[in-house]
Design a protein around this motif. Structure first.
Motif, mmCIF file in Angstrom:
data_model
loop_
_atom_site.group_PDB
_atom_site.id
_atom_site.type_symbol
_atom_site.label_atom_id
_atom_site.label_comp_id
_atom_site.label_asym_id
_atom_site.label_seq_id
_atom_site.Cartn_x
_atom_site.Cartn_y
_atom_site.Cartn_z
ATOM 1 N N ILE A 5 0.860 -1.182 0.000
ATOM 2 C CA ILE A 5 0.000 0.000 0.000
ATOM 3 C C ILE A 5 0.896 1.232 0.000
ATOM 4 N N CYS A 27 -3.083 1.959 8.020
ATOM 5 C CA CYS A 27 -2.100 1.040 7.427
ATOM 6 C C CYS A 27 -1.249 0.358 8.494
ATOM 7 N N CYS A 41 1.908 -5.636 3.524
ATOM 8 C CA CYS A 41 0.827 -6.250 4.289
ATOM 9 C C CYS A 41 0.548 -7.659 3.770
#
Length: 96
Positions: A5, A27, A41
């Motif tokens: 991300i 996040c 992630c």
């Protein structure tokens, strides 16, 4: 699944600064920060839908940018780390 991300939030006013903090916090709750606005992630499909929905509610879609890169299942061979910081194993054991 393994995702990356990245985001760029316009912080010229207090509202933008608040959005930046909220995006970073969201996040941090799902992944590991590897650079200022970059998070690695490991998520399930349901978690991906949840984080995408959450981030879209936070950002200003007219001025901010959000990117989610799907690295796939063979992600170990797609990341090359150079320089100061050494990469960690996101699927390895977590010691607190």
């Amino acid at each position: 699944m393994y995702i990356l991300i990245t985001y760029d939030v316009v912080t010229e006013d207090k509202a933008g600064q608040r959005r930046l903090r909220r995006v970073a916090r969201a996040c941090e709750n799902i992944g590991q920060r590897v650079q200022n606005s970059v998070f690695e992630c490991e998520v399930s499909p349901a978690q991906l839908v949840e984080i995408r929905t959450k981030l879209l509610k936070i950002i200003d879609q007219d001025s901010d940018s959000l990117r989610i890169y799907h690295m796939g299942s063979n992600w170990h061979h797609k990341i090359e780390q150079l320089g100061k910081e050494k990469s960690y194993d996101i699927s390895g054991p977590l010691i607190i």
